[in-house]
Design a protein around this motif. Sequence first.
Motif, PDB file in Angstrom:
ATOM      1  N   LEU A 155       0.774  -1.249   0.010  1.00 34.19           N
ATOM      2  CA  LEU A 155       0.075   0.004   0.001  1.00 34.19           C
ATOM      3  C   LEU A 155       0.951   1.255   0.040  1.00 34.19           C
ATOM      4  O   LEU A 155       0.627   2.121  -0.693  1.00 34.19           O
ATOM      5  N   SER A 156       1.990   1.168   0.912  1.00 35.95           N
ATOM      6  CA  SER A 156       2.964   2.428   0.759  1.00 35.95           C
ATOM      7  C   SER A 156       3.502   2.335  -0.488  1.00 35.95           C
ATOM      8  O   SER A 156       3.551   3.747  -1.107  1.00 35.95           O
ATOM      9  N   ARG A 157       3.932   1.476  -1.122  1.00 40.56           N
ATOM     10  CA  ARG A 157       4.741   1.387  -2.590  1.00 40.56           C
ATOM     11  C   ARG A 157       3.792   2.102  -3.569  1.00 40.56           C
ATOM     12  O   ARG A 157       3.964   3.109  -4.253  1.00 40.56           O
ATOM     13  N   PHE A 158       2.417   1.794  -3.501  1.00 39.64           N
ATOM     14  CA  PHE A 158       1.321   2.228  -4.356  1.00 39.64           C
ATOM     15  C   PHE A 158       1.317   3.616  -4.088  1.00 39.64           C
ATOM     16  O   PHE A 158       1.056   4.476  -5.070  1.00 39.64           O
ATOM     17  N   ALA A 159       1.302   4.129  -2.794  1.00 37.32           N
ATOM     18  CA  ALA A 159       0.963   5.594  -2.621  1.00 37.32           C
ATOM     19  C   ALA A 159       2.235   6.491  -2.548  1.00 37.32           C
ATOM     20  O   ALA A 159       2.094   7.697  -3.085  1.00 37.32           O
ATOM     21  N   THR A 160       3.426   5.994  -2.504  1.00 38.81           N
ATOM     22  CA  THR A 160       4.657   6.714  -2.646  1.00 38.81           C
ATOM     23  C   THR A 160       5.477   6.620  -3.645  1.00 38.81           C
ATOM     24  O   THR A 160       6.482   7.367  -4.029  1.00 38.81           O
ATOM     25  N   GLY A 161       5.500   5.345  -4.387  1.00 39.97           N
ATOM     26  CA  GLY A 161       6.484   4.858  -5.347  1.00 39.97           C
ATOM     27  C   GLY A 161       7.641   4.450  -4.769  1.00 39.97           C
ATOM     28  O   GLY A 161       8.658   4.237  -5.393  1.00 39.97           O
ATOM     29  N   ILE A 162       7.834   4.208  -3.401  1.00 35.28           N
ATOM     30  CA  ILE A 162       8.790   3.665  -2.619  1.00 35.28           C
ATOM     31  C   ILE A 162       8.630   2.370  -1.898  1.00 35.28           C
ATOM     32  O   ILE A 162       7.579   2.100  -1.610  1.00 35.28           O
ATOM     33  N   GLU A 163       9.402   1.506  -2.331  1.00 35.90           N
ATOM     34  CA  GLU A 163       9.192   0.165  -1.855  1.00 35.90           C
ATOM     35  C   GLU A 163      10.298  -0.263  -0.886  1.00 35.90           C
ATOM     36  O   GLU A 163      11.489  -0.408  -1.068  1.00 35.90           O
ATOM     37  N   ILE A 164       9.632  -0.467   0.572  1.00 36.04           N
ATOM     38  CA  ILE A 164      10.537  -0.928   1.385  1.00 36.04           C
ATOM     39  C   ILE A 164       9.987  -2.157   2.026  1.00 36.04           C
ATOM     40  O   ILE A 164       9.021  -2.245   2.764  1.00 36.04           O
ATOM     41  N   HIS A 165      10.879  -3.325   2.055  1.00 37.84           N
ATOM     42  CA  HIS A 165      10.279  -4.402   2.732  1.00 37.84           C
ATOM     43  C   HIS A 165      10.159  -4.461   3.816  1.00 37.84           C
ATOM     44  O   HIS A 165      11.075  -3.635   4.824  1.00 37.84           O
ATOM     45  N   ARG A 182      16.249   9.207  11.094  1.00 38.49           N
ATOM     46  CA  ARG A 182      16.537  10.326  10.288  1.00 38.49           C
ATOM     47  C   ARG A 182      16.834   9.937   8.972  1.00 38.49           C
ATOM     48  O   ARG A 182      17.879  10.700   8.241  1.00 38.49           O
ATOM     49  N   LEU A 183      16.189   8.917   8.567  1.00 37.63           N
ATOM     50  CA  LEU A 183      16.456   8.465   7.108  1.00 37.63           C
ATOM     51  C   LEU A 183      15.529   9.502   6.258  1.00 37.63           C
ATOM     52  O   LEU A 183      14.506   9.684   6.216  1.00 37.63           O
ATOM     53  N   PHE A 184      16.420  10.141   5.191  1.00 32.23           N
ATOM     54  CA  PHE A 184      15.819  10.983   4.325  1.00 32.23           C
ATOM     55  C   PHE A 184      15.706  10.436   2.920  1.00 32.23           C
ATOM     56  O   PHE A 184      16.734  10.342   2.260  1.00 32.23           O
ATOM     57  N   ILE A 185      14.590  10.305   2.254  1.00 21.99           N
ATOM     58  CA  ILE A 185      14.410   9.669   1.055  1.00 21.99           C
ATOM     59  C   ILE A 185      13.782  10.742   0.236  1.00 21.99           C
ATOM     60  O   ILE A 185      12.708  11.225   0.348  1.00 21.99           O
ATOM     61  N   ASP A 186      14.857  11.483  -0.409  1.00 23.87           N
ATOM     62  CA  ASP A 186      14.435  12.919  -1.226  1.00 23.87           C
ATOM     63  C   ASP A 186      13.723  12.406  -2.405  1.00 23.87           C
ATOM     64  O   ASP A 186      14.241  11.649  -3.316  1.00 23.87           O
ATOM     65  N   HIS A 187      12.716  13.072  -2.996  1.00 24.39           N
ATOM     66  CA  HIS A 187      11.944  12.567  -4.208  1.00 24.39           C
ATOM     67  C   HIS A 187      11.608  11.158  -3.869  1.00 24.39           C
ATOM     68  O   HIS A 187      10.164  11.064  -3.927  1.00 24.39           O
ATOM     69  N   GLY A 188      12.350  10.059  -4.188  1.00 23.95           N
ATOM     70  CA  GLY A 188      12.182   8.814  -3.768  1.00 23.95           C
ATOM     71  C   GLY A 188      11.639   7.929  -4.731  1.00 23.95           C
ATOM     72  O   GLY A 188      11.547   6.749  -4.511  1.00 23.95           O
ATOM     73  N   MET A 189      10.811   8.587  -5.723  1.00 27.40           N
ATOM     74  CA  MET A 189      10.373   7.568  -6.739  1.00 27.40           C
ATOM     75  C   MET A 189      11.266   6.492  -7.129  1.00 27.40           C
ATOM     76  O   MET A 189      12.306   6.950  -7.576  1.00 27.40           O
ATOM     77  N   GLY A 190      10.954   5.213  -7.092  1.00 31.00           N
ATOM     78  CA  GLY A 190      11.703   4.012  -7.711  1.00 31.00           C
ATOM     79  C   GLY A 190      12.765   3.714  -6.666  1.00 31.00           C
ATOM     80  O   GLY A 190      13.396   2.801  -7.162  1.00 31.00           O
ATOM     81  N   VAL A 191      12.524   4.099  -5.209  1.00 29.18           N
ATOM     82  CA  VAL A 191      13.744   3.568  -4.519  1.00 29.18           C
ATOM     83  C   VAL A 191      13.025   2.088  -3.943  1.00 29.18           C
ATOM     84  O   VAL A 191      11.936   2.063  -3.826  1.00 29.18           O
ATOM     85  N   VAL A 192      14.004   1.060  -3.976  1.00 28.97           N
ATOM     86  CA  VAL A 192      13.767  -0.257  -3.480  1.00 28.97           C
ATOM     87  C   VAL A 192      14.627  -0.534  -2.479  1.00 28.97           C
ATOM     88  O   VAL A 192      15.802  -0.595  -2.555  1.00 28.97           O
ATOM     89  N   ILE A 193      14.076  -1.228  -1.312  1.00 30.97           N
ATOM     90  CA  ILE A 193      14.965  -1.352   0.007  1.00 30.97           C
ATOM     91  C   ILE A 193      14.561  -2.831   0.267  1.00 30.97           C
ATOM     92  O   ILE A 193      13.552  -3.096   0.791  1.00 30.97           O
ATOM     93  N   GLY A 194      15.700  -3.816   0.399  1.00 31.95           N
ATOM     94  CA  GLY A 194      15.376  -5.276   0.297  1.00 31.95           C
ATOM     95  C   GLY A 194      15.168  -5.696   1.790  1.00 31.95           C
ATOM     96  O   GLY A 194      15.452  -4.832   2.875  1.00 31.95           O
ATOM     97  N   GLU A 195      14.766  -6.946   1.960  1.00 29.08           N
ATOM     98  CA  GLU A 195      14.322  -7.394   3.287  1.00 29.08           C
ATOM     99  C   GLU A 195      15.308  -7.527   4.212  1.00 29.08           C
ATOM    100  O   GLU A 195      15.218  -7.021   5.352  1.00 29.08           O
ATOM    101  N   THR A 196      16.522  -7.893   4.040  1.00 29.55           N
ATOM    102  CA  THR A 196      17.612  -7.934   4.990  1.00 29.55           C
ATOM    103  C   THR A 196      18.429  -6.738   5.091  1.00 29.55           C
ATOM    104  O   THR A 196      19.733  -6.764   5.401  1.00 29.55           O
ATOM    105  N   CYS A 197      18.382  -5.786   4.437  1.00 28.60           N
ATOM    106  CA  CYS A 197      19.033  -4.248   4.540  1.00 28.60           C
ATOM    107  C   CYS A 197      18.871  -3.707   5.725  1.00 28.60           C
ATOM    108  O   CYS A 197      17.772  -3.813   6.548  1.00 28.60           O
ATOM    109  N   ARG A 198      20.045  -3.291   6.250  1.00 23.76           N
ATOM    110  CA  ARG A 198      20.184  -2.447   7.530  1.00 23.76           C
ATOM    111  C   ARG A 198      20.775  -1.222   7.109  1.00 23.76           C
ATOM    112  O   ARG A 198      21.602  -1.052   6.572  1.00 23.76           O
TER     113      ARG A 198
END
Length: 218
Positions: free
Chosen positions: A59-69, A77-93
């Motif tokens: 739902l967040s991906r649909f609304a923002t264009g940003i996919e975070i598993h 203080r994670l700043f995702i600027d503009h953000g469209m097309g950002v993908v963050i995988g499951e085991t990312c830290r």
Amino acid sequence: MINRMKEDINMVLELDPAAKSKFEVAFTYSGLHAVWMHLLAHKLYKKKFATLSRALSQLSRFATGIEIHPGAQIGRRLFIDHGMGVVIGETCRIGNNVTIYQGVTLGGTGKEETKRHPDIDDNVLVAAGAKVLGNIRIGENTKIGANSVVLINTPKDSTVVGIPGRIVKQAGEKVKDARDMNVTNLPDPILDMILGLEDEIRDFRKEVRNEVRDGSHI
């Protein structure tokens, strides 16, 4: 959660000169919305509500264009600027004070099985279109250039650019010759060809100068 949201809003006002007010940031910055939705999805994920957490992330991906598993771990203080097309995988830290621009992928290579995605330390900046792939670690204070593809660990205080990514600056000092650096195990035939041509041109110029000086060639 409220304190986290206030902290994130103040961060954007500090970092983005285009931000004019707290109201504007809170209601129009999709990067913040994606982070806040992820915090909820991550709580559900840790409580083993896998399907519900994935549904919220989609739902967040649909609304923002940003996919975070929902399994990804992100700091403050994670700043995702503009953000469209950002993908963050499951085991990312991701550590604290990290900035990510549009089109960035923090993903896997398909070769790892358990820990598949990168660790991003504090104060890292990942520019637009960059891909950071695999079970690697990006050291604190590192800057990754736009459209770079990073497949190797990087020490702190580095600047990384290119495909594949190469360290061009470390601890404030420029790296003089990329050929002397062991920063990746992947071959780069295009770079090798260009460097070889440079050597041949240098040798040719030297030979011509010697012939002109000796008077053997006009």
